[in-house]
Motif scaffolding. Sequence first.
Motif, PDB file in Angstrom:
ATOM      1  N   ASP A   1      52.795  70.295  23.399  1.00  0.00           N
ATOM      2  CA  ASP A   1      53.264  68.910  23.305  1.00  0.00           C
ATOM      3  C   ASP A   1      52.108  67.926  23.424  1.00  0.00           C
ATOM      4  OD1 ASP A   1      55.909  69.416  22.819  1.00  0.00           O
ATOM      5  OD2 ASP A   1      56.574  69.104  24.888  1.00  0.00           O
ATOM      6  N   ALA A   2      51.103  68.243  24.222  1.00  0.00           N
ATOM      7  CA  ALA A   2      49.963  67.338  24.392  1.00  0.00           C
ATOM      8  C   ALA A   2      49.243  67.113  23.067  1.00  0.00           C
ATOM      9  CB  ALA A   2      49.003  67.901  25.428  1.00  0.00           C
ATOM     10  N   ASP A   3      49.128  68.153  22.235  1.00  0.00           N
ATOM     11  CA  ASP A   3      48.486  67.999  20.926  1.00  0.00           C
ATOM     12  C   ASP A   3      49.317  67.115  20.007  1.00  0.00           C
ATOM     13  OD1 ASP A   3      46.436  69.664  21.760  1.00  0.00           O
ATOM     14  OD2 ASP A   3      47.313  71.459  20.852  1.00  0.00           O
ATOM     15  N   ILE A   4      50.618  67.340  20.005  1.00  0.00           N
ATOM     16  CA  ILE A   4      51.516  66.546  19.156  1.00  0.00           C
ATOM     17  C   ILE A   4      51.515  65.087  19.612  1.00  0.00           C
ATOM     18  CG2 ILE A   4      53.905  66.274  18.375  1.00  0.00           C
ATOM     19  CD1 ILE A   4      52.595  68.747  17.254  1.00  0.00           C
ATOM     20  N   ILE A   5      51.566  64.876  20.913  1.00  0.00           N
ATOM     21  CA  ILE A   5      51.563  63.510  21.447  1.00  0.00           C
ATOM     22  C   ILE A   5      50.268  62.792  21.071  1.00  0.00           C
ATOM     23  CG2 ILE A   5      51.486  62.150  23.585  1.00  0.00           C
ATOM     24  CD1 ILE A   5      53.471  64.228  24.756  1.00  0.00           C
ATOM     25  N   SER A   6      49.142  63.493  21.125  1.00  0.00           N
ATOM     26  CA  SER A   6      47.878  62.843  20.768  1.00  0.00           C
ATOM     27  C   SER A   6      47.860  62.455  19.291  1.00  0.00           C
ATOM     28  CB  SER A   6      46.686  63.732  21.118  1.00  0.00           C
ATOM     29  OG  SER A   6      46.669  64.890  20.322  1.00  0.00           O
ATOM     30  N   ILE A   7      48.473  63.271  18.428  1.00  0.00           N
ATOM     31  CA  ILE A   7      48.564  62.914  17.007  1.00  0.00           C
ATOM     32  C   ILE A   7      49.472  61.697  16.834  1.00  0.00           C
ATOM     33  CG2 ILE A   7      49.394  63.672  14.750  1.00  0.00           C
ATOM     34  CD1 ILE A   7      48.509  66.504  15.548  1.00  0.00           C
ATOM     35  N   PHE A   8      50.617  61.705  17.510  1.00  0.00           N
ATOM     36  CA  PHE A   8      51.521  60.556  17.422  1.00  0.00           C
ATOM     37  C   PHE A   8      50.840  59.273  17.903  1.00  0.00           C
ATOM     38  CE2 PHE A   8      55.416  63.385  17.409  1.00  0.00           C
ATOM     39  CZ  PHE A   8      55.875  62.945  16.182  1.00  0.00           C
ATOM     40  N   LYS A   9      50.121  59.347  18.997  1.00  0.00           N
ATOM     41  CA  LYS A   9      49.455  58.148  19.513  1.00  0.00           C
ATOM     42  C   LYS A   9      48.390  57.652  18.541  1.00  0.00           C
ATOM     43  CE  LYS A   9      50.464  58.676  24.371  1.00  0.00           C
ATOM     44  NZ  LYS A   9      49.946  58.819  25.724  1.00  0.00           N
ATOM     45  N   ALA A  10      47.665  58.573  17.916  1.00  0.00           N
ATOM     46  CA  ALA A  10      46.655  58.173  16.933  1.00  0.00           C
ATOM     47  C   ALA A  10      47.313  57.543  15.708  1.00  0.00           C
ATOM     48  CB  ALA A  10      45.812  59.381  16.523  1.00  0.00           C
ATOM     49  N   LEU A  11      48.448  58.095  15.269  1.00  0.00           N
ATOM     50  CA  LEU A  11      49.167  57.522  14.129  1.00  0.00           C
ATOM     51  C   LEU A  11      49.747  56.152  14.481  1.00  0.00           C
ATOM     52  CD1 LEU A  11      50.972  60.717  12.821  1.00  0.00           C
ATOM     53  CD2 LEU A  11      49.153  59.454  11.662  1.00  0.00           C
ATOM     54  N   HIS A  12      50.280  56.033  15.688  1.00  0.00           N
ATOM     55  CA  HIS A  12      50.807  54.740  16.146  1.00  0.00           C
ATOM     56  C   HIS A  12      49.684  53.710  16.170  1.00  0.00           C
ATOM     57  CE1 HIS A  12      52.920  52.338  19.595  1.00  0.00           C
ATOM     58  NE2 HIS A  12      52.912  51.686  18.474  1.00  0.00           N
ATOM     59  N   TRP A  13      48.520  54.102  16.667  1.00  0.00           N
ATOM     60  CA  TRP A  13      47.383  53.189  16.709  1.00  0.00           C
ATOM     61  C   TRP A  13      46.954  52.804  15.289  1.00  0.00           C
ATOM     62  CZ3 TRP A  13      45.393  49.848  19.736  1.00  0.00           C
ATOM     63  CH2 TRP A  13      44.114  49.353  19.537  1.00  0.00           C
ATOM     64  N   ALA A  14      46.982  53.749  14.348  1.00  0.00           N
ATOM     65  CA  ALA A  14      46.622  53.445  12.958  1.00  0.00           C
ATOM     66  C   ALA A  14      47.567  52.393  12.379  1.00  0.00           C
ATOM     67  CB  ALA A  14      46.663  54.717  12.111  1.00  0.00           C
ATOM     68  N   TYR A  15      48.857  52.529  12.644  1.00  0.00           N
ATOM     69  CA  TYR A  15      49.824  51.542  12.167  1.00  0.00           C
ATOM     70  C   TYR A  15      49.577  50.187  12.839  1.00  0.00           C
ATOM     71  CZ  TYR A  15      54.175  49.198  11.053  1.00  0.00           C
ATOM     72  OH  TYR A  15      55.090  48.289  10.616  1.00  0.00           O
ATOM     73  N   TYR A  16      49.383  50.229  14.139  1.00  0.00           N
ATOM     74  CA  TYR A  16      49.139  48.991  14.882  1.00  0.00           C
ATOM     75  C   TYR A  16      47.926  48.252  14.334  1.00  0.00           C
ATOM     76  CZ  TYR A  16      47.655  45.936  18.649  1.00  0.00           C
ATOM     77  OH  TYR A  16      47.232  44.854  19.362  1.00  0.00           O
TER      78      TYR A  16
END
Length: 165
Positions: A98-113
């Motif tokens: 889950d930590a790997d998936i969460i880090s990808i989600f956070k990076a994608l969220h930051w890209a959108y932001y």
Amino acid sequence: MPSQLNLGLTAVAFISPQNHPILVRALSGSSEDLLKYHYLAHTSLDVIDERAAQPKAPTESYLGFLYALDEVAVYGYVTPLKLKIVLALTLADAIVRDADIISIFKALHWAYYRAVANPFLKLHTPLDAPTDHVLAVGSQQWTSFRKRVDEVMRAAGALPVDSSS
């Protein structure tokens, strides 16, 4: 995020708070796969709505594993402003942390932001308009957003590393 993960990432989808697709990026590039991942993104909305209705910590954005379909595992993430991000990974015997998936989600969220963080955006457009999201296809923001998403996918091992950089 680690410099190179290999999770078998096959697609990513960004969906607006009004459930309009903002970006569906199939990493294979074929039109059949793109249609398949549009379907997966739309079917995940029901599961996301169901999970979002359950009580949880207000800062918890990661929804975890949503469902599996056609050898693809679907994971979900909802930002505080109700932007939905969906990841599709190939089902494998390897353990997905889950930590790997969460880090990808956070990076994608930051890209959108980063793509929409613009002080000159029109703030008085109706939220239920078909163009409720602020990324117009072909705009500089759109191009920047696509590049950032590709950078995250490259770091996740889903795209080949660009030798020119």
